[in-house]
Motif scaffolding. Structure first.
Motif, short mmCIF file in Angstrom:
data_model
loop_
_atom_site.label_atom_id
_atom_site.label_comp_id
_atom_site.label_asym_id
_atom_site.label_seq_id
_atom_site.Cartn_x
_atom_site.Cartn_y
_atom_site.Cartn_z
N HIS A 193 0.95 -1.01 0.01
CA HIS A 193 -0.02 0.16 0.05
C HIS A 193 0.86 1.37 -0.04
CE1 HIS A 193 -3.58 1.96 2.15
NE2 HIS A 193 -2.98 2.90 1.38
N LEU A 194 1.30 1.93 -1.05
CA LEU A 194 1.87 3.01 -1.27
C LEU A 194 1.04 4.37 -0.87
CD1 LEU A 194 3.31 2.47 -4.92
CD2 LEU A 194 4.63 2.04 -2.75
N GLN A 195 1.70 4.84 0.02
CA GLN A 195 1.13 5.92 0.62
C GLN A 195 1.88 7.50 0.81
OE1 GLN A 195 -1.37 4.54 3.70
NE2 GLN A 195 -1.71 6.46 4.91
N ASN A 196 2.84 7.11 1.39
CA ASN A 196 3.68 8.43 1.53
C ASN A 196 5.03 8.63 0.55
OD1 ASN A 196 2.29 9.12 3.68
ND2 ASN A 196 3.46 7.48 4.98
N GLN A 197 5.35 7.58 -0.36
CA GLN A 197 6.19 7.62 -1.62
C GLN A 197 5.52 6.99 -2.53
OE1 GLN A 197 9.42 5.35 0.14
NE2 GLN A 197 10.50 7.23 1.08
N PRO A 198 5.98 7.64 -3.74
CA PRO A 198 5.48 7.07 -5.27
C PRO A 198 6.03 5.78 -5.62
CG PRO A 198 7.09 9.03 -5.48
CD PRO A 198 6.83 8.91 -4.05
N THR A 223 -0.17 -11.04 2.57
CA THR A 223 0.37 -10.30 3.62
C THR A 223 0.07 -8.78 3.17
OG1 THR A 223 2.45 -10.31 2.84
CG2 THR A 223 1.95 -11.77 4.61
N TYR A 224 -0.37 -7.91 4.10
CA TYR A 224 -0.34 -6.60 3.75
C TYR A 224 0.61 -5.66 4.17
CZ TYR A 224 -3.00 -2.23 3.96
OH TYR A 224 -3.28 -0.69 3.90
N TRP A 225 1.22 -4.87 3.45
CA TRP A 225 2.17 -3.88 4.01
C TRP A 225 1.91 -2.78 3.71
CZ3 TRP A 225 6.46 -6.14 6.25
CH2 TRP A 225 6.49 -7.45 6.29
N GLN A 226 1.84 -1.59 4.79
CA GLN A 226 1.75 -0.35 4.42
C GLN A 226 2.91 0.61 4.90
OE1 GLN A 226 -1.64 1.02 6.89
NE2 GLN A 226 -2.20 2.69 5.36
N GLN A 227 3.00 1.71 4.61
CA GLN A 227 4.13 2.75 4.67
C GLN A 227 3.77 3.70 6.03
OE1 GLN A 227 4.35 4.46 0.84
NE2 GLN A 227 6.85 4.18 0.85
N ASP A 228 4.85 3.68 6.74
CA ASP A 228 4.45 4.76 7.88
C ASP A 228 5.00 6.08 7.40
OD1 ASP A 228 7.19 5.01 8.18
OD2 ASP A 228 7.32 3.75 10.10
N GLU A 229 4.77 7.10 8.29
CA GLU A 229 5.14 8.40 7.73
C GLU A 229 6.61 8.76 7.63
OE1 GLU A 229 5.18 7.68 12.19
OE2 GLU A 229 3.66 7.55 10.63
N ASN A 230 7.42 7.74 7.78
CA ASN A 230 8.80 7.80 7.19
C ASN A 230 9.16 7.05 6.35
OD1 ASN A 230 9.55 9.41 9.68
ND2 ASN A 230 9.49 7.44 10.98
N GLY A 231 8.20 6.33 5.67
CA GLY A 231 8.17 5.74 4.43
C GLY A 231 8.79 4.17 4.72
N TRP A 265 8.20 0.00 5.74
CA TRP A 265 7.03 -0.79 5.62
C TRP A 265 6.71 -1.45 6.74
CZ3 TRP A 265 4.26 -0.24 1.46
CH2 TRP A 265 5.04 0.37 0.18
N GLY A 266 5.35 -1.65 7.30
CA GLY A 266 5.03 -2.35 8.34
C GLY A 266 3.81 -3.19 8.01
N LYS A 267 4.10 -4.50 8.36
CA LYS A 267 3.10 -5.76 8.09
C LYS A 267 1.67 -5.17 9.05
CE LYS A 267 2.86 -10.73 7.77
NZ LYS A 267 3.44 -11.91 8.31
#
Length: 150
Positions: free
Chosen positions: A8-13, A136-144, A146-148
């Motif tokens: 899940h790209l959220q904070n970086q392209p 598995t689902y991975w998402q970026q935090d505010e620092n870019g 990845w967290g599972k």
């Protein structure tokens, strides 16, 4: 079963994240196919991978080249895996392949800021889970980083 990772790209392209993940894949000795939505996007990704960092070299090619089978990273706009890829990255809305079982790992990357991309990722998640694949689902935090998440 094939491992399917949803990024899940959220904070970086994609253009910042994809080269790093491909470098890690090549370091592990994996053969990779990257499927984009169109031949034009393949060309844009090809150009990106030649220029994304001055200190890096990421060996890759497109499915239109004569030596496609020799490429550790093959860029394509279709189901091609002339390089015998065991890992497939899906970007820009590319759908899960019909031959999922031919891969050890599939990485589906989607833009978390695009509602259509989110809906498509959710549908792919449901289809993959119902077919018995490990997802598995991975998402970026505010620092870019990845967290599972699932």
């Amino acid at each position: 079963m094939t491992d399917i990772l949803f990024y899940h790209l959220q904070n970086q392209p994609l253009e910042r994240v994809l080269p790093v993940l491909l470098e890690k894949s090549v370091e592990r000795g994996w053969k990779v196919a990257v499927e984009a939505a169109s031949p034009e996007r393949v060309e844009a990704l090809d150009a990106l991978l030649w220029t994304y960092a001055d200190e890096s070299f990421l060996p890759h090619g497109t499915d239109r080249e004569a030596d496609a089978a020799l490429q550790p990273v093959l860029l394509t706009a279709g189901p091609d895996r002339a390089n015998g890829a065991t890992v497939r990255f899906l970007v820009d809305g590319a759908a899960l392949p019909a031959d999922i079982a031919a891969y050890e790992r599939i990485v589906l990357m989607f833009d978390g800021n695009d509602p259509d991309a989110l809906d498509q990722a959710r549908a792919s998640w449901k289809a993959a889970k119902s077919a018995g694949h490990a997802c598995t689902y991975w998402q970026q935090d505010e620092n870019g980083r990845w967290g599972k998440r699932a």
